[in-house]
Design an enzyme around this catalytic site. Structure first.
Site, PDB file in Angstrom:
ATOM      1  N   GLY A 226      67.913  43.735  70.235  1.00  0.00           N
ATOM      2  CA  GLY A 226      68.037  42.100  70.061  1.00  0.00           C
ATOM      3  C   GLY A 226      69.345  41.773  70.628  1.00  0.00           C
ATOM      4  O   GLY A 226      69.773  40.842  71.393  1.00  0.00           O
TER       5      GLY A 226
ATOM      6  N   PRO B 290      66.846  47.816  67.664  1.00  0.00           N
ATOM      7  CA  PRO B 290      65.508  47.646  68.685  1.00  0.00           C
ATOM      8  C   PRO B 290      65.790  46.913  69.915  1.00  0.00           C
ATOM      9  O   PRO B 290      65.013  46.438  70.390  1.00  0.00           O
ATOM     10  CB  PRO B 290      64.530  46.685  67.692  1.00  0.00           C
ATOM     11  CG  PRO B 290      65.513  45.977  66.757  1.00  0.00           C
ATOM     12  CD  PRO B 290      66.718  46.970  66.578  1.00  0.00           C
TER      13      PRO B 290
ATOM     14  N   CYS C  15      74.576  45.057  58.589  1.00  0.00           N
ATOM     15  CA  CYS C  15      73.787  44.348  57.838  1.00  0.00           C
ATOM     16  C   CYS C  15      74.005  44.720  56.371  1.00  0.00           C
ATOM     17  O   CYS C  15      72.775  44.707  55.683  1.00  0.00           O
ATOM     18  CB  CYS C  15      72.607  44.153  58.263  1.00  0.00           C
ATOM     19  SG  CYS C  15      71.497  45.584  58.407  1.00  0.00           S
TER      20      CYS C  15
END
Length: 465
Positions: free
Chosen positions: A236, A234, A360
């Site tokens: 960041g 997104p 992640c």
């Protein structure tokens, strides 16, 4: 919640992929159900200084705590990541359950565990007699089977995320006009106490996990360079890269989804980052012998000083996560896609340039084994030490050579520190994450197509022929 719930075949595959005796996987799956006991905020130091930021945030969070009746939170600067503020959370607390029950969807329940209040649109079920001002117990639906508007006590699998005060009545939640929006339940007694991060009134603050912040710092972007973020939404990490470059040079952000790319572009505009160019594009096709018009993809080989591949992954490091419905076919697809993107990234970074790979997830196939495969395929890559040691080493017993395990960084929240000081735990009690830093060797025998006039970040650069 005892441990992260996976599809049986996915659980079996995960167990089989982990090196024997290298990690307590069962304990890790339990930890992944719980939120970290630290929240982290990234500060744009081009817009404010850290001392001013801490004082401003302390004031806003004090108002939050006054509203909910919680004790104030402790804030301080990370000792290594200078644009990171650490906030100490609290919990878990054993709480009594009250008569009136609210059921929220799973994503809402996970957000509550990290400090969010319950927004009205996340409420699935509540009593017929719910009134504004009522004290309620909030439960998260584990199976996603609670029907919107259910009025009784939900009999399905659920878990308690805390108690709060209803801000709206049932008649306002479920009506023909679609119901109200905004906060539906103010969480006054959550199982885990953490600050609400969704509406901080400052343009210089960004809620972000610590390992995600580390990615941009490990990449080391410099003002005036050309940097590529290959899986950017997104946005960041993209915005962090642009801020570290002091809004100069060029940051190219690629995202395959048109909707996510559009949202990312809007975020960059909102943050005032005019050195970022966002494109909806498939990163596996980002390198070509013919470049796109107006600095659009695809790009010629060696077009960037630095490249970040924060790859699509199984996300089996996200916290808290009670249920992951990933299929075995999906799990197996990620290493294949990651390798394709990495091969494009290797071609796009210039000789002497830096490539950072991150995920992640805790999966060995997507982390250590992926690095080993890339090093075998691309002898022009060198695995490097990151500028800061925040995570632990890679897992022994993986396909990555033992002498290289100390060069990668695995953020494993299941690691138990010996007699830890709380201020030593914020680098460990994070989401599960993995980072590897590579440098592309400069070899005139391999890179004769790059002229010597300068790098892509140098205005005197020659053409790539």
């Amino acid at each position: 919640m005892e441990e992260l719930q996976l599809q049986p075949d996915v659980h079996t595959a995960l167990v089989e992929s982990f090196p024997k005796n290298s990690s307590n996987l069962s304990h890790l799956l339990k930890i992944l159900c719980r939120p970290p006991l630290f929240s982290t905020l990234r500060i744009n130091l081009q817009l404010t200084d850290i001392t001013t930021a801490i004082e401003a945030l302390r004031g806003v969070l004090a108002e939050q705590c006054k509203l909910t009746g919680m004790a104030e939170f402790t804030l301080y600067q990370h000792p290594v990541i200078d644009d990171c503020i650490i906030i100490e959370n609290r919990g878990p607390f054993s709480l009594p359950q009250v008569e009136k029950e609210i059921v929220v969807d799973l994503s809402c329940g996970m957000a509550v565990l990290r400090g969010a209040n319950v927004f009205a649109q996340g409420i699935m079920a509540c009593p017929q007699n719910l009134r504004a001002g009522d004290t309620v117990s909030v439960f998260s639906d584990l199976d996603g089977k609670c029907l919107k508007g259910f009025a009784g006590k939900y009999p399905g699998r659920k878990f308690h995320v805390g108690n709060g005060v209803a801000q709206v009545a049932r008649s306002d939640l479920f009506n023909a006009s679609g119901g109200v929006r905004g906060i539906g339940i103010l969480m006054t007694q959550p199982v885990y106490e953490a600050p609400a991060m969704n509406d901080l009134p400052f343009p210089w603050v960004f809620s972000q996990n610590l390992p995600s912040m580390a990615c941009a710092h490990f990449l080391g972007p410099q003002p005036g360079e050309r940097v590529l973020d290959m899986c950017a939404a997104p946005g960041g990490k993209t915005s962090h890269i642009a801020a570290l470059m002091k809004n100069s040079g060029v940051v190219v952000a690629l995202e395959k989804s048109s909707e996510r790319a559009s949202k990312m572009s809007n975020l960059m505009e909102k943050l005032g980052l005019d050195n970022v160019k966002c494109f909806q594009f498939d990163s596996t096709k980002a390198v070509s012998d013919i470049s796109g018009p107006d600095d659009s993809p695809p790009y010629l080989p060696a077009s960037f000083d630095r490249v970040l591949v924060d790859a699509p992954c199984s996300a089996l490091g996200q916290r808290p996560c009670a249920v992951n419905r990933l299929s075995l076919n999906q799990l197996k697809s990620y290493p294949v896609l990651q390798h394709k993107i990495l091969l494009s990234a290797v071609q796009l970074v210039r000789p002497g340039g830096v490539l950072v790979y991150s995920t992640c997830t805790v999966c060995v196939d997507e982390n250590e084994d992926q690095v080993a495969r890339l090093l075998t395929k691309c002898p022009d890559l060198e695995l490097c030490d990151a500028p800061h040691k925040l995570g632990g080493p890679g897992l022994p017993g993986s396909k990555l050579k033992s002498e290289l395990l100390s060069k990668v960084q695995r953020f494993d929240p299941s690691i138990q520190l010996t007699q830890p000081d709380v201020r030593e735990c914020y680098n460990v009690d994070t989401i599960g994450f993995f980072i590897a830093v590579f440098r592309k060797r400069s070899s005139p025998d391999v890179y004769q197509h790059v002229k010597s006039e300068g790098s892509p970040g140098d205005k005197r650069q020659g053409k790539i022929t």
